[in-house]
Design a protein around this motif. Structure first.
Motif, PDB file in Angstrom:
ATOM      1  N   ALA A  22       0.958  -1.195  -0.072  1.00  0.00           N
ATOM      2  CA  ALA A  22       0.125  -0.181  -0.173  1.00  0.00           C
ATOM      3  C   ALA A  22       0.944   1.248   0.000  1.00  0.00           C
ATOM      4  O   ALA A  22       0.470   2.343  -0.944  1.00  0.00           O
ATOM      5  CB  ALA A  22      -0.886   0.036   1.166  1.00  0.00           C
ATOM      6  N   ARG A  23       1.727   1.159   0.761  1.00  0.00           N
ATOM      7  CA  ARG A  23       2.758   2.724   0.927  1.00  0.00           C
ATOM      8  C   ARG A  23       3.638   2.722  -0.371  1.00  0.00           C
ATOM      9  O   ARG A  23       3.724   3.875  -1.030  1.00  0.00           O
ATOM     10  CB  ARG A  23       3.857   2.199   1.964  1.00  0.00           C
ATOM     11  CG  ARG A  23       4.619   3.426   2.330  1.00  0.00           C
ATOM     12  CD  ARG A  23       5.664   3.375   3.327  1.00  0.00           C
ATOM     13  NE  ARG A  23       6.900   2.809   3.063  1.00  0.00           N
ATOM     14  CZ  ARG A  23       7.099   1.390   3.623  1.00  0.00           C
ATOM     15  NH1 ARG A  23       6.503   0.737   4.178  1.00  0.00           N
ATOM     16  NH2 ARG A  23       8.211   0.842   3.088  1.00  0.00           N
ATOM     17  N   GLU A  24       4.138   1.712  -1.183  1.00  0.00           N
ATOM     18  CA  GLU A  24       4.568   1.724  -2.460  1.00  0.00           C
ATOM     19  C   GLU A  24       3.717   2.406  -3.442  1.00  0.00           C
ATOM     20  O   GLU A  24       3.861   3.352  -4.207  1.00  0.00           O
ATOM     21  CB  GLU A  24       5.116   0.077  -3.058  1.00  0.00           C
ATOM     22  CG  GLU A  24       6.346  -0.263  -2.271  1.00  0.00           C
ATOM     23  CD  GLU A  24       6.509  -1.577  -2.506  1.00  0.00           C
ATOM     24  OE1 GLU A  24       5.889  -1.991  -3.470  1.00  0.00           O
ATOM     25  OE2 GLU A  24       7.213  -2.222  -1.853  1.00  0.00           O
ATOM     26  N   LEU A  25       2.235   1.870  -3.468  1.00  0.00           N
ATOM     27  CA  LEU A  25       1.449   2.241  -4.469  1.00  0.00           C
ATOM     28  C   LEU A  25       0.972   3.868  -4.121  1.00  0.00           C
ATOM     29  O   LEU A  25       0.862   4.614  -5.070  1.00  0.00           O
ATOM     30  CB  LEU A  25       0.234   1.333  -4.440  1.00  0.00           C
ATOM     31  CG  LEU A  25       0.447  -0.090  -4.911  1.00  0.00           C
ATOM     32  CD1 LEU A  25      -0.895  -0.987  -4.584  1.00  0.00           C
ATOM     33  CD2 LEU A  25       0.655   0.172  -6.498  1.00  0.00           C
ATOM     34  N   LEU A  26       0.766   4.197  -2.938  1.00  0.00           N
ATOM     35  CA  LEU A  26       0.605   5.440  -2.481  1.00  0.00           C
ATOM     36  C   LEU A  26       1.909   6.564  -2.910  1.00  0.00           C
ATOM     37  O   LEU A  26       1.718   7.510  -3.704  1.00  0.00           O
ATOM     38  CB  LEU A  26       0.552   5.627  -0.968  1.00  0.00           C
ATOM     39  CG  LEU A  26      -0.758   5.526  -0.436  1.00  0.00           C
ATOM     40  CD1 LEU A  26      -0.709   5.446   1.411  1.00  0.00           C
ATOM     41  CD2 LEU A  26      -1.671   6.623  -0.647  1.00  0.00           C
TER      42      LEU A  26
ATOM     43  N   GLU B  18       3.649   5.947  -5.512  1.00  0.00           N
ATOM     44  CA  GLU B  18       3.875   5.873  -7.039  1.00  0.00           C
ATOM     45  C   GLU B  18       2.494   6.855  -7.451  1.00  0.00           C
ATOM     46  O   GLU B  18       2.991   7.619  -8.468  1.00  0.00           O
ATOM     47  CB  GLU B  18       3.694   4.527  -7.397  1.00  0.00           C
ATOM     48  CG  GLU B  18       4.927   3.698  -7.327  1.00  0.00           C
ATOM     49  CD  GLU B  18       4.802   2.143  -7.496  1.00  0.00           C
ATOM     50  OE1 GLU B  18       3.611   1.929  -8.089  1.00  0.00           O
ATOM     51  OE2 GLU B  18       5.576   1.165  -7.189  1.00  0.00           O
ATOM     52  N   THR B  19       1.740   6.700  -6.855  1.00  0.00           N
ATOM     53  CA  THR B  19       0.258   7.416  -7.450  1.00  0.00           C
ATOM     54  C   THR B  19      -0.353   8.630  -6.727  1.00  0.00           C
ATOM     55  O   THR B  19      -0.946   9.358  -7.457  1.00  0.00           O
ATOM     56  CB  THR B  19      -0.888   6.389  -7.583  1.00  0.00           C
ATOM     57  OG1 THR B  19      -1.331   5.997  -6.285  1.00  0.00           O
ATOM     58  CG2 THR B  19      -0.416   5.149  -8.293  1.00  0.00           C
ATOM     59  N   GLY B  20       0.109   8.493  -5.456  1.00  0.00           N
ATOM     60  CA  GLY B  20      -0.597   9.790  -4.673  1.00  0.00           C
ATOM     61  C   GLY B  20      -2.132   9.500  -4.451  1.00  0.00           C
ATOM     62  O   GLY B  20      -2.644  10.495  -3.782  1.00  0.00           O
ATOM     63  N   GLN B  21      -2.359   8.320  -4.816  1.00  0.00           N
ATOM     64  CA  GLN B  21      -4.066   7.977  -4.646  1.00  0.00           C
ATOM     65  C   GLN B  21      -4.471   6.791  -3.708  1.00  0.00           C
ATOM     66  O   GLN B  21      -3.226   6.054  -3.523  1.00  0.00           O
ATOM     67  CB  GLN B  21      -4.783   7.700  -5.837  1.00  0.00           C
ATOM     68  CG  GLN B  21      -4.490   9.066  -6.778  1.00  0.00           C
ATOM     69  CD  GLN B  21      -5.008   8.796  -8.288  1.00  0.00           C
ATOM     70  OE1 GLN B  21      -5.521   7.603  -8.479  1.00  0.00           O
ATOM     71  NE2 GLN B  21      -4.967   9.872  -8.960  1.00  0.00           N
ATOM     72  N   ALA B  22      -5.272   6.557  -3.136  1.00  0.00           N
ATOM     73  CA  ALA B  22      -5.684   5.661  -2.108  1.00  0.00           C
ATOM     74  C   ALA B  22      -5.869   4.169  -3.106  1.00  0.00           C
ATOM     75  O   ALA B  22      -6.486   4.326  -4.089  1.00  0.00           O
ATOM     76  CB  ALA B  22      -6.893   5.785  -1.383  1.00  0.00           C
ATOM     77  N   PRO B  23      -5.086   3.199  -2.794  1.00  0.00           N
ATOM     78  CA  PRO B  23      -5.033   2.135  -3.608  1.00  0.00           C
ATOM     79  C   PRO B  23      -6.171   1.297  -3.539  1.00  0.00           C
ATOM     80  O   PRO B  23      -6.605   1.101  -2.355  1.00  0.00           O
ATOM     81  CB  PRO B  23      -3.617   1.493  -3.476  1.00  0.00           C
ATOM     82  CG  PRO B  23      -3.323   1.833  -1.847  1.00  0.00           C
ATOM     83  CD  PRO B  23      -3.908   3.231  -1.915  1.00  0.00           C
ATOM     84  N   ALA B  24      -6.477   0.745  -4.588  1.00  0.00           N
ATOM     85  CA  ALA B  24      -7.645  -0.429  -4.568  1.00  0.00           C
ATOM     86  C   ALA B  24      -7.178  -1.624  -3.704  1.00  0.00           C
ATOM     87  O   ALA B  24      -6.057  -1.837  -3.979  1.00  0.00           O
ATOM     88  CB  ALA B  24      -8.263  -0.878  -6.039  1.00  0.00           C
TER      89      ALA B  24
ATOM     90  N   LEU C 277      -7.358   0.362   5.755  1.00  0.00           N
ATOM     91  CA  LEU C 277      -6.012  -0.091   5.241  1.00  0.00           C
ATOM     92  C   LEU C 277      -5.164   1.418   5.348  1.00  0.00           C
ATOM     93  O   LEU C 277      -3.959   1.419   5.707  1.00  0.00           O
ATOM     94  CB  LEU C 277      -5.936  -0.557   3.752  1.00  0.00           C
ATOM     95  CG  LEU C 277      -4.590  -0.689   3.171  1.00  0.00           C
ATOM     96  CD1 LEU C 277      -3.864  -1.656   3.880  1.00  0.00           C
ATOM     97  CD2 LEU C 277      -4.917  -1.062   1.606  1.00  0.00           C
ATOM     98  N   LEU C 278      -5.776   2.462   4.858  1.00  0.00           N
ATOM     99  CA  LEU C 278      -5.062   3.664   5.142  1.00  0.00           C
ATOM    100  C   LEU C 278      -4.734   4.049   6.444  1.00  0.00           C
ATOM    101  O   LEU C 278      -3.620   4.498   6.590  1.00  0.00           O
ATOM    102  CB  LEU C 278      -5.876   4.796   4.423  1.00  0.00           C
ATOM    103  CG  LEU C 278      -6.192   4.867   3.019  1.00  0.00           C
ATOM    104  CD1 LEU C 278      -6.978   6.040   2.516  1.00  0.00           C
ATOM    105  CD2 LEU C 278      -4.735   5.050   2.349  1.00  0.00           C
TER     106      LEU C 278
END
Length: 197
Positions: free
Chosen positions: A24-28, A30-36, A61-62
């Motif tokens: 989740a941290r990696e996706l945040l 990369e995208t700056g958005q809450a990951p699915a 999760l956040l």
């Protein structure tokens, strides 16, 4: 019972949760958005249904990422300061370790979390984190016999925040760190001279 990949069920669960938080941290970052939830599961190499064994919703999760990221950031900076050889070195370690975290994308994660999971809990955690980080900086400045250490700490933080904005605008990490060292280094050396406490 499903196959586990650790010596005990508790360790297996801890490893799975760690994998989900890291994903989740990696996706945040990369995208700056809450990951699915499905994206988090895929990044962690787990089935989508596995996420719900640890986090009931995307907001949950956040919240878990917040509770994980802030203490780790605090530890990283305070550990760098504790390893410093003197109070003057600790002031420099504070500034430069903050910039390292920004360059690695951790600040972007924190900023994304602030926007995605606003609320009293996040605000309180952010305030507590900044207070915990600020205390050793103020203590280092006190050991340097700096007049009004709290005010000087605020000025050091102003330099760090300005440098953070430079990094976020795309400036080179090494160049920004060098500028901060050139600015704060003489101050630290001047006040650190003869300070052996």
């Amino acid at each position: 019972m499903p196959k586990i990949s650790a010596p005990s069920v508790a360790e297996h669960h801890a490893a799975q949760e760690r994998a989900l938080l890291d994903a989740a941290r990696e996706l945040l970052r990369e995208t700056g958005q809450a990951p699915a939830m499905a994206d988090v599961a895929a990044r962690a190499g787990l089935a989508r249904s596995s996420v719900y064994q640890y986090f009931s919703s995307r907001q949950d999760l956040l919240r878990g990422v917040v509770q994980d990221v802030f203490p780790r950031w605090t530890r990283r900076i305070t550990d760098a300061m504790e390893r410093a050889g003197s109070p003057a070195d600790a002031v420099m370690a504070y500034a430069l370790s903050n910039l390292d975290l920004v360059a690695e994308g951790e600040h972007a994660v924190g900023a994304a979390l602030a926007g995605l999971a606003p609320g009293q809990e996040l605000n309180e955690q952010a305030r507590a984190m900044h207070q915990r980080i600020g205390e050793p900086l103020t203590e280092a400045l006190e050991r340097l016999d700096v007049p009004d250490p709290a005010a000087v700490a605020a000025l050091v933080n102003a330099v760090v925040h300005a440098a953070t904005r430079m990094l976020e605008s795309g400036d080179d990490h090494a160049a920004v760190s060098a500028r901060v060292s050139a600015l704060l280094g003489p101050f630290a050396r001047e006040h650190g001279a003869g300070t052996a406490r």
